[in-house]
Write an enzyme that holds these catalytic residues in place. Structure first.
Site, mmCIF file in Angstrom:
data_model
loop_
_atom_site.group_PDB
_atom_site.id
_atom_site.type_symbol
_atom_site.label_atom_id
_atom_site.label_comp_id
_atom_site.label_asym_id
_atom_site.label_seq_id
_atom_site.Cartn_x
_atom_site.Cartn_y
_atom_site.Cartn_z
ATOM 1 N N ASP A 99 46.225 35.750 32.270
ATOM 2 C CA ASP A 99 46.805 35.577 33.605
ATOM 3 C C ASP A 99 48.259 35.102 33.569
ATOM 4 O OD1 ASP A 99 44.181 36.126 34.579
ATOM 5 O OD2 ASP A 99 43.655 34.024 34.302
ATOM 6 N N GLU B 123 42.731 40.645 43.776
ATOM 7 C CA GLU B 123 43.148 39.313 43.329
ATOM 8 C C GLU B 123 44.601 39.366 42.859
ATOM 9 O OE1 GLU B 123 40.383 38.437 40.183
ATOM 10 O OE2 GLU B 123 40.934 40.202 39.034
#
Length: 498
Positions: free
Chosen positions: A14, A174
């Site tokens: 991420d 997301e």
């Protein structure tokens, strides 16, 4: 010059990136590990140096007994008006928050919480106002990116949460990030889930609040159709403009262990791909919309050389930067020296979602040799664990049993906890443990002071993969001690990658 991916290897998922002056800074998620949110810096976008963590105090993040792959989810790192901000989610407590610092090499603030749900939060600064985004659901239960304006001092919401974009129809919308470029607001996101169907999509609008028009050729970046290709799960990206005006996307992906062996155990890593804006204002990414293992570019000066650290030891690493604990450590059980480590065990084992005596470093590549001397000075067990989560780890250790010592290899795969091999070593309380890693297999052997050596066995890497274990982490090479009377000294640690 040629760039090789990944640019940051091992379990660093991420990625989010920002720039301050002539330096780039990058943050990654950390799940149940502490300290939380690893930070890196670079001058050239391809050579990254770890510099610390954003969450270094218990008061900043609740990690007590969180399950593996709970805890700290994807961060966003931003720099505004001389101050760094990092916003993230504690997925276990379902809380979004941010911390800030004026010195990225120092301590960060206490958390400031935002009353908006979802995960993967983003901060966007414009004209003295701050906007907060995360994923969520609209009134009909459909996935959507939500936005509200906040007070950056208190975290208080100044507007209701409003839906911005529903994505392109892929599952698990997301990773929202907002950018303003050439009069357009670009809203980039991830869809498809952070596995083999992962992808980067985006939309644009003339207004910060929408409506947003999707890029006609979404997904802009994905490897989801590249069967038999090493790099998979490309998604969750963040854009950055370099000093020369070129645009890039940093994103996560993983390397599967073989061409037709769809397992990965190193975790999700950091990859880099070029971004090009077209005359109509839309941008493309990667190489025909994919991320490749290596590519030639003239965007990076020729004198820049991509370098990689191949050897990790106690002496050339920093405990607070390169190493990590399982949840919040009990500090009294760790004595950290420049050239050795002393661990005191407890009754908490590696099989529990708790804080055993454990300190580890990420496995960064497939082919590696790990060696460490372990001296057990009291009863109990101590050694090396190749750790994916509390239900999936391989333990290679010396333990005290029946007034003698023995070396054991234990394989923990789901509900199966099997001691694969046990070798008595008499009164020898010190042993050198050796692990050879390849794409598909770990091999375990040991050597005594008298030169006697023995191979204990092998174990397949795929049983420590996310495809078997589930979750979002990667293998950590851990040093551990178990049993309340166990005290062990570790020395001559070397992890070398081929």
């Amino acid at each position: 010059m040629q760039i090789t991916n990944p640019v940051i290897k091992g379990f660093y998922p991420d990625p989010s990136i920002c720039k301050a002056g002539d330096t780039y800074y990058l943050a990654c998620s950390s799940m149940q590990y502490f300290p939380g949110v690893p930070l890196f810096e670079s001058k050239d976008l391809i050579n990254w140096r770890p510099i610390g963590h954003a969450l270094t105090r218990r008061s900043q993040i609740m990690l007590d007994k969180v399950n593996s792959s709970g805890g700290v989810f994807a961060p966003t790192l931003r720099y505004n008006d001389g101050r760094f901000y990092m916003t993230t989610t504690n997925d276990t407590t379902r809380q979004n928050f941010f911390v800030w610092t004026d010195d990225i090499y120092g301590e960060w603030s206490e958390p400031i919480y935002i009353d908006q749900g979802g995960i993967d939060p983003d901060l966007y600064f414009e004209d003295g106002k701050v906007y907060f985004m995360s994923n969520g659901s609209d009134d009909n239960g459909r996935g959507v990116i939500l936005q509200c304006q906040i007070d950056i001092v208190t975290g208080q919401k100044l507007t209701p949460s409003r839906p911005l974009w529903q994505g392109t129809g892929g599952r698990f919308l997301e990773s929202p990030h907002m950018y303003l470029m050439n009069g357009w607001y670009y809203l980039m996101a991830a869809e498809g889930g952070t596995e083999f169907g992962h992808m980067v999509t985006y939309a644009r609008s003339k207004s910060l609040h929408g409506p947003f028009e999707p890029y006609p050729h979404n997904p802009v970046l994905t490897n989801r159709n590249l069967g038999g290709y090493e790099i998979q799960a490309v998604g969750h990206g963040d854009l950055i403009q370099d000093q020369g005006g070129n645009w890039w996307i940093f994103h996560l992906g993983f390397r599967q262990i073989g061409k037709w062996i769809p397992y990965h155990h190193l975790g999700r890593e950091v990859f880099l791909a070029p971004v090009t804006f077209r005359e109509d204002g839309w941008f493309t990414a990667g190489h025909n919309g994919t991320t490749v293992t290596s590519f030639e570019t003239n965007r990076i000066p020729e004198h820049v050389v991509q370098q990689e650290q191949k050897v990790y030891t106690f002496e050339n690493t920093t405990w607070a930067i390169d190493w990590c604990y399982l949840r919040h450590p009990h500090d009294q059980n760790y004595k950290l020296h420049n050239d050795r480590l002393t661990l005191t065990g407890t009754e908490v084992t590696l099989d529990q979602a708790d804080s055993p005596t454990f300190i580890g470093i990420r496995q960064k590549d497939f082919n590696a040799s790990v060696a460490c001397n372990v001296a057990l000075t009291q009863s109990g067990e101590a050694g090396i664990t190749l750790y994916m989560d509390e239900n999936h780890h391989y333990d290679f250790a010396i333990r005290h049993a029946d007034d003698q010592y023995e070396v054991i290899l234990r394989l923990n795969i789901g509900d199966i906890k099997h001691v694969q091999q046990t070798v008595p070593i008499g009164t020898n309380s010190q042993v050198q443990l050796l692990v050879e890693a390849s794409h598909e297999r770990y091999t375990f052997s040991f050597q005594l002071d008298d030169g006697q050596s023995l191979e204990l066995g092998t174990a397949q890497t795929k049983y420590l993969s996310s495809e078997v274990a589930g979750g979002f982490t990667g293998v950590i090479i851990g040093l551990y001690a178990v049993h309340e009377d166990a005290e062990a000294q570790f020395s001559s640690f070397v992890c070398e990658y081929q």
